[in-house]
Design an enzyme around this catalytic site. Structure first.
Site: not given
Ligand code: AMP
Length: 222
Positions: A17, A132, A164, A175
């Site tokens: 994504k 990643r 990360r 997740r």
């Molecule tokens: P990502 O980079 O999209 O995997 O997001 C990393 C972390 O940010 C996630 O594991 C959540 O802790 C937080 N996060 C990002 N987007 C959201 C969302 N829409 N709702 C809740 N937590 C989020």
């Protein structure tokens, strides 16, 4: 001038994504709005807000809906998003977020052009997440199979390319479980409103981008 677009990209972590949203944002000349990137930037800045978000992120937990919705509302009200649109990456992730987005876009007269589910199965997602790597400065995404040209230094900005902090096995599993439980139902929700297209996430980044652009352009011409 390329017309803008208002897009939501769904997909399991590891579907690519982030990479595709960056490319789509460049293609349609719209801001890439990644809630994960916004939270990581506030963690890096050491703000009070960042410290609160970090607790959730390191545990692989979702940040509470009201916080995320507030962040997205503020971003989508900015001039670039109002004028050209946006690519939303990592939001919405729960039914409450999808409803809040619907309401916010309705209020602003900015309907979505399309929601895309970037499809990948769990095995492939786990493998991609373990491989990643990401630039700690500009968030460009790499992998052990596609590293930057020189010694884990970002090709784009020269920043350090790292794994990360929340790409640990436990946080990844949490997740993915949250995705199955909370985000998968949104796919049906958007499908019922005839605003969803499924795109296969397997293939080279260029191939996947071609599939995405072709689906988006044909929807915009409908
Ligand atoms: P990502 O980079 O999209 O995997 O997001 C990393 C972390 O940010 C996630 O594991 C959540 O802790 C937080 N996060 C990002 N987007 C959201 C969302 N829409 N709702 C809740 N937590 C989020």
């Amino acid at each position: 001038m390329v017309p803008g677009a208002r897009l939501v990209i769904l997909g399991r972590q590891g579907a690519g994504k982030g990479t595709q949203c960056m490319r789509l944002a460049r293609h349609y000349v719209v801001p890439h709005v990644s809630t994960g990137d916004i939270f990581r930037a506030s963690v890096k800045a050491g703000s009070e807000f960042g410290l609160r978000a970090e607790e959730y992120m390191l545990a692989g937990k979702l940040v509470p809906d009201e916080i995320v919705v507030g962040v997205v509302r503020e971003r989508l009200c900015q001039r670039d998003a109002r004028a050209r649109g946006f690519v939303l990456d990592g939001f919405p992730r729960t039914a409450a977020q999808a409803e809040a987005l619907d309401e916010m876009l309705g209020d602003e007269g900015m309907p979505l052009d399309l929601t895309i589910d970037l499809e990948i199965d769990e095995e492939d997602a786990l493998r991609r997440l373990a491989d990643r790597r990401v630039c700690s400065t500009c968030a460009t995404i790499y992998s052990t199979a596609r590293p930057p040209a020189i010694d884990w230094t970002c090709d784009n900005c020269g920043g350090e390319v790292v794994q990360r902090q929340d790409d640990t096995e436990d946080a990844i599993r949490k997740r993915l479980a949250d995705y199955n439980e909370l985000t998968t139902p949104l796919i049906d929700w958007y499908e019922k409103r005839d605003s969803l297209v499924r795109i296969d996430a397997i293939g080279s980044p260029d191939d996947v981008l071609r599939r995405l652009v072709s689906a988006i352009d044909s929807r915009k011409l409908r």
